[in-house]
Write a protein that holds these residues in place. Sequence first.
Motif, mmCIF file in Angstrom:
data_model
loop_
_atom_site.group_PDB
_atom_site.id
_atom_site.type_symbol
_atom_site.label_atom_id
_atom_site.label_comp_id
_atom_site.label_asym_id
_atom_site.label_seq_id
_atom_site.Cartn_x
_atom_site.Cartn_y
_atom_site.Cartn_z
ATOM 1 N N ARG A 17 0.848 -1.194 0.000
ATOM 2 C CA ARG A 17 0.000 0.000 0.000
ATOM 3 C C ARG A 17 0.883 1.244 0.000
ATOM 4 N NH1 ARG A 17 -5.083 -0.029 3.386
ATOM 5 N NH2 ARG A 17 -6.249 0.843 1.711
ATOM 6 N N SER A 22 -2.254 7.069 -2.089
ATOM 7 C CA SER A 22 -3.648 7.009 -1.620
ATOM 8 C C SER A 22 -4.122 8.369 -1.139
ATOM 9 C CB SER A 22 -3.780 6.000 -0.477
ATOM 10 O OG SER A 22 -3.492 4.709 -0.921
ATOM 11 N N TYR A 100 -6.350 6.524 -6.243
ATOM 12 C CA TYR A 100 -6.529 5.839 -4.966
ATOM 13 C C TYR A 100 -6.504 4.322 -5.138
ATOM 14 C CZ TYR A 100 -8.574 4.315 -0.589
ATOM 15 O OH TYR A 100 -8.805 3.679 0.603
ATOM 16 N N THR A 101 -7.242 3.817 -6.127
ATOM 17 C CA THR A 101 -7.300 2.366 -6.309
ATOM 18 C C THR A 101 -5.966 1.806 -6.798
ATOM 19 O OG1 THR A 101 -8.225 2.640 -8.525
ATOM 20 C CG2 THR A 101 -9.773 2.304 -6.723
ATOM 21 N N ALA A 103 -3.013 3.037 -6.077
ATOM 22 C CA ALA A 103 -2.046 3.134 -4.986
ATOM 23 C C ALA A 103 -2.310 2.091 -3.900
ATOM 24 C CB ALA A 103 -2.080 4.530 -4.370
ATOM 25 N N ARG A 104 -3.511 1.573 -3.846
ATOM 26 C CA ARG A 104 -3.839 0.585 -2.816
ATOM 27 C C ARG A 104 -3.222 -0.771 -3.090
ATOM 28 N NH1 ARG A 104 -9.648 -0.365 -1.422
ATOM 29 N NH2 ARG A 104 -8.684 -1.474 0.253
#
Length: 113
Positions: A17, A22, A100-101, A103-104
Amino acid sequence: MDATVKPQSPTTVRTHRDFFGSLIGIVAFLGGVALLLLVFKLAYEMFRIPPAQVLGTEGTKKLDLNAGIASLFGVMIRILLLLVMGLVGSWIANRGISLYTQARGIKVNVEEH
């Protein structure tokens, strides 16, 4: 000659992560949502004005065709600007979700021995 295949060591995939990615994704998403809320507020204020007031035909005044056409074009330009602002706000929010997705779940291969 004997051709033997050497077994490869198994690899596992772990997700890593990325906190900074994020955070940037969440900030971009919230910025896009804020822009969309601003567009909705401006559109609501614009459409609350009665058409007679916008076109300049309030009360017993006669319609001045030149002023009416100029007001109509002004309203059309404002609507187009609101449309562009809405598209940009949704584009920014969409990019924030994508950041965001992504980087997760950064995949890292780890070899086991």
